[in-house]
Design a protein around this motif. Structure first.
Motif, short mmCIF file in Angstrom:
data_model
loop_
_atom_site.label_atom_id
_atom_site.label_comp_id
_atom_site.label_asym_id
_atom_site.label_seq_id
_atom_site.Cartn_x
_atom_site.Cartn_y
_atom_site.Cartn_z
N CYS A 103 0.87 -1.18 0.00
CA CYS A 103 0.00 0.00 0.00
C CYS A 103 0.90 1.23 0.00
O CYS A 103 1.75 1.38 0.88
N CYS A 106 0.03 3.35 3.52
CA CYS A 106 0.41 2.93 4.88
C CYS A 106 1.50 1.85 4.91
O CYS A 106 2.01 1.53 5.98
N CYS A 122 -6.63 -1.30 -0.03
CA CYS A 122 -5.81 -1.69 1.12
C CYS A 122 -6.67 -2.27 2.24
O CYS A 122 -7.63 -1.63 2.68
N CYS A 125 -5.67 0.27 5.65
CA CYS A 125 -6.12 1.67 5.78
C CYS A 125 -7.30 2.03 4.87
O CYS A 125 -7.83 3.13 4.95
ZN LIG Z 1 -2.92 1.07 3.39
#
Ligand SMILES: [Zn+2]
Length: 148
Positions: A103, A106, A122, A125
């Motif tokens: 991702c 994050c 994701c 997040c």
């Molecule tokens: Zn993420």
């Protein structure tokens, strides 16, 4: 039995088809030159590309034709040439770097990502982003690379 005329017509058709294929190849190469040109004109300090296992991918019969038509080798050699010319560092990301699975927001790593998943979502997040854009952002920040 084929007559002399049929055989000549056949040759003519073959030549015609070969000319069309040649024209298509020229269009593809011209397009690559334009893309590479537009990339180097933005004067980045570096460009990072993936070190794709093209030979391995060519073994996949579903992908081989598309890959051959994409002229990956030609793209890479043109990009290398232009980066050298303009003093841009060309970084080749480590082949095992999972640019598509991470991702870009994050840093969480997704385990189940299929080639057909065009949007990266994701699990950690909730980021929802175009798969290629996500990979490109990751490659920009990738620290595992060698310089071409
Ligand atoms: Zn993420």
């Amino acid at each position: 039995m084929t007559t002399a005329t049929e055989s000549t017509n056949c040759d003519k058709q073959r030549t015609k088809v070969q000319k069309i294929f040649h024209k298509l190849e020229c269009i593809r190469k011209d397009y690559i030159k334009k893309i590479v040109s537009s990339l180097v004109k933005t004067k980045p300090a570096s460009i990072t590309i993936e070190d794709l296992n093209i030979q391995g991918m060519m073994k996949n019969r579903h992908l081989s034709k598309a890959i051959a038509q994409q002229n990956f080798y030609y793209f890479r050699s043109k990009l290398t040439e232009k980066c050298l010319q303009f003093g841009i560092e060309l970084r080749i990301a480590n082949r095992v770097y999972p640019s598509s699975k991470i991702c870009s927001e994050c840093g969480a790593k997704k385990k189940d990502l299929n080639l057909s998943d065009r949007v990266y979502i994701c699990p950690a997040c909730g980021l929802k982003i175009d798969r290629d854009l996500n990979a490109a952002i990751n490659l920009k920040h990738c620290a595992h690379y060698k310089v071409a």
